[in-house]
Design an enzyme around this catalytic site. Structure first.
Site, mmCIF file in Angstrom:
data_model
loop_
_atom_site.group_PDB
_atom_site.id
_atom_site.type_symbol
_atom_site.label_atom_id
_atom_site.label_comp_id
_atom_site.label_asym_id
_atom_site.label_seq_id
_atom_site.Cartn_x
_atom_site.Cartn_y
_atom_site.Cartn_z
ATOM 1 N N HIS A 4 10.386 -71.574 65.768
ATOM 2 C CA HIS A 4 10.326 -70.951 67.098
ATOM 3 C C HIS A 4 10.670 -71.925 68.220
ATOM 4 C CE1 HIS A 4 8.295 -68.159 64.534
ATOM 5 N NE2 HIS A 4 7.234 -68.927 64.401
ATOM 6 N N HIS A 30 9.702 -66.659 55.848
ATOM 7 C CA HIS A 30 8.364 -66.757 56.446
ATOM 8 C C HIS A 30 7.434 -65.949 55.570
ATOM 9 C CE1 HIS A 30 9.897 -68.642 60.038
ATOM 10 N NE2 HIS A 30 10.875 -67.756 60.009
ATOM 11 N N LEU A 31 6.282 -66.525 55.280
ATOM 12 C CA LEU A 31 5.293 -65.807 54.468
ATOM 13 C C LEU A 31 4.799 -64.569 55.205
ATOM 14 C CD1 LEU A 31 3.608 -69.134 53.647
ATOM 15 C CD2 LEU A 31 4.288 -67.572 51.825
ATOM 16 N N SER A 32 4.510 -64.746 56.487
ATOM 17 C CA SER A 32 3.971 -63.641 57.291
ATOM 18 C C SER A 32 5.119 -62.886 57.965
ATOM 19 C CB SER A 32 3.016 -64.198 58.356
ATOM 20 O OG SER A 32 3.723 -65.041 59.251
ATOM 21 N N ASP A 34 20.616 -77.046 64.867
ATOM 22 C CA ASP A 34 21.876 -77.795 64.865
ATOM 23 C C ASP A 34 22.106 -78.480 63.514
ATOM 24 O OD1 ASP A 34 22.395 -77.042 67.442
ATOM 25 O OD2 ASP A 34 21.928 -78.981 68.352
ATOM 26 N N PRO A 81 6.045 -77.818 58.870
ATOM 27 C CA PRO A 81 4.701 -78.235 59.273
ATOM 28 C C PRO A 81 3.596 -77.270 58.867
ATOM 29 C CG PRO A 81 5.995 -77.553 61.174
ATOM 30 C CD PRO A 81 6.944 -77.659 60.016
ATOM 31 N N ASN A 82 2.513 -77.854 58.434
ATOM 32 C CA ASN A 82 1.265 -77.164 58.072
ATOM 33 C C ASN A 82 1.332 -76.414 56.751
ATOM 34 O OD1 ASN A 82 -0.191 -77.915 60.509
ATOM 35 N ND2 ASN A 82 1.231 -76.550 61.565
ATOM 36 N N ALA A 100 6.294 -73.465 62.348
ATOM 37 C CA ALA A 100 6.348 -73.283 63.804
ATOM 38 C C ALA A 100 7.622 -73.858 64.422
ATOM 39 C CB ALA A 100 5.113 -73.913 64.445
ATOM 40 N N ARG A 135 6.276 -65.836 68.284
ATOM 41 C CA ARG A 135 6.790 -65.995 66.912
ATOM 42 C C ARG A 135 7.974 -65.068 66.634
ATOM 43 N NH1 ARG A 135 2.673 -69.060 64.277
ATOM 44 N NH2 ARG A 135 0.661 -68.620 65.221
ATOM 45 N N GLU A 177 16.314 -68.245 55.285
ATOM 46 C CA GLU A 177 15.083 -68.518 56.047
ATOM 47 C C GLU A 177 13.968 -67.636 55.489
ATOM 48 O OE1 GLU A 177 15.288 -66.999 60.032
ATOM 49 O OE2 GLU A 177 13.508 -68.113 60.669
ATOM 50 N N ARG A 198 3.510 -60.350 64.741
ATOM 51 C CA ARG A 198 2.506 -61.298 65.244
ATOM 52 C C ARG A 198 2.741 -61.579 66.739
ATOM 53 N NH1 ARG A 198 1.999 -66.205 61.332
ATOM 54 N NH2 ARG A 198 0.064 -66.422 62.518
ATOM 55 N N ASN A 249 11.458 -72.675 55.015
ATOM 56 C CA ASN A 249 10.412 -72.152 55.887
ATOM 57 C C ASN A 249 10.085 -73.286 56.850
ATOM 58 O OD1 ASN A 249 8.188 -71.209 57.222
ATOM 59 N ND2 ASN A 249 7.077 -70.535 55.390
ATOM 60 N N TYR A 292 -1.579 -66.251 55.297
ATOM 61 C CA TYR A 292 -0.575 -66.930 54.478
ATOM 62 C C TYR A 292 -0.828 -66.835 52.974
ATOM 63 C CZ TYR A 292 0.712 -68.758 59.053
ATOM 64 O OH TYR A 292 1.091 -68.860 60.357
ATOM 65 N N ARG A 319 -5.239 -72.774 54.525
ATOM 66 C CA ARG A 319 -5.063 -72.466 55.938
ATOM 67 C C ARG A 319 -4.886 -70.959 56.108
ATOM 68 N NH1 ARG A 319 0.921 -72.691 58.217
ATOM 69 N NH2 ARG A 319 0.539 -72.408 60.427
HETATM 70 C C1 DQA Z 1 5.337 -69.167 59.148
HETATM 71 C C2 DQA Z 1 5.223 -68.417 60.470
HETATM 72 C C3 DQA Z 1 5.201 -69.371 61.650
HETATM 73 O O1 DQA Z 1 5.081 -68.647 62.869
HETATM 74 C C4 DQA Z 1 4.004 -70.304 61.535
HETATM 75 O O2 DQA Z 1 4.014 -71.235 62.583
HETATM 76 C C5 DQA Z 1 3.955 -70.980 60.215
HETATM 77 C C6 DQA Z 1 4.249 -70.224 59.009
HETATM 78 C C7 DQA Z 1 5.211 -68.227 57.940
HETATM 79 O O3 DQA Z 1 5.538 -68.657 56.848
HETATM 80 O O4 DQA Z 1 4.756 -67.088 58.079
HETATM 81 O O5 DQA Z 1 3.552 -72.132 60.116
HETATM 82 O O6 DQA Z 1 6.613 -69.796 59.083
#
Ligand code: DQA
Length: 148
Positions: free
Chosen positions: A81, A101-103, A88, A11-12, A78, A112, A99, A108, A75, A24, A19
Site C-alpha cells: 500500500h 494477500h491472505l485477507s 519499480d 513485513p510481519n 503493508a 488497504r 500478487e 478492509r 505478498n 490471517y 498474528r
Molecule cells: C496482507 C494485507 C496487508 O494489508 C497487511 O498489511 C499485511 C498482510 C495480507 O496478506 O492479507 O501485512 O498483505
C-alpha cells in the site's frame, strides 16, 4: 532443467499463525513455505521461499531474480500500500509476478484498498488465505508453460 520460482513474503508475515489469526489464519510461515515447496514440486518447480521485514532486502531479492528465477509470488504485506520502490523493482524484473494477500484487502480499511504492486503484477489473488499461494503457483505454471 526445472523452473525456479520465488515465494517472497514481506513485513510481519514471519508472525503468520500468531498474528491476528482471525484475519490471517493459523498456518505458520514455515508451514506455508512447506506447502508451497510441495505444491510447486508437483508442477516441476524448484521453490525458493524468503521473508523479510525490510523494504531494501525485498528490493535486493527482486533484483537478484533477474536471470535466476522464472516467476515470483509476492505478498508484500503493508508495503503493497506504500512502496513505489518495490513497484519499480518489480517493473525492472520483467518476469511474471502474482500478487497475493491472505485477507481480502478490498473488504478492509480504505488504506488497504490500493496496492502499488497491483499496477505491475501479472495478476492478483486476495481473500483466499494460504490457498491463494497455491493458486498463484498454478497460475505461474500456466503462464510459464505458455512462454515455452
Ligand atoms: C496482507 C494485507 C496487508 O494489508 C497487511 O498489511 C499485511 C498482510 C495480507 O496478506 O492479507 O501485512 O498483505
Amino acid at each position: 532443467m526445472s523452473k525456479k520460482i520465488l515465494i517472497l513474503n514481506g513485513p510481519n508475515l514471519n508472525l503468520l499463525g500468531m498474528r491476528q489469526p482471525e484475519v490471517y489464519g493459523d498456518t505458520s510461515l514455515a508451514e506455508l513455505d512447506e506447502h508451497c515447496r510441495v505444491h510447486g514440486a508437483t508442477l516441476g518447480f524448484e521453490v525458493d521461499c524468503r521473508q523479510s521485514n525490510c523494504e531494501g532486502t525485498l528490493i535486493d531479492w527482486l533484483h537478484e531474480m533477474r536471470g535466476t528465477k522464472n516467476g515470483i509470488v509476492l505478498n508484500a504485506g503493508a508495503y503493497s500500500h506504500t512502496s513505489v520502490a518495490i513497484m519499480d523493482a518489480i517493473a525492472s524484473v520483467e518476469r511474471p509476478l502474482i500478487e497475493v494477500h491472505l485477507s481480502n484487502i478490498h473488504a478492509r480499511e480504505r488504506f488497504r484498498h490500493h496496492s502499488y504492486i497491483s499496477k505491475v503484477a501479472t495478476g492478483t489473488i486476495c481473500g483466499l488465505g494460504t490457498t491463494g499461494y497455491m493458486l498463484a503457483i498454478d497460475a505461474l505454471a500456466d503462464i510459464l508453460d505458455q512462454e515455452g
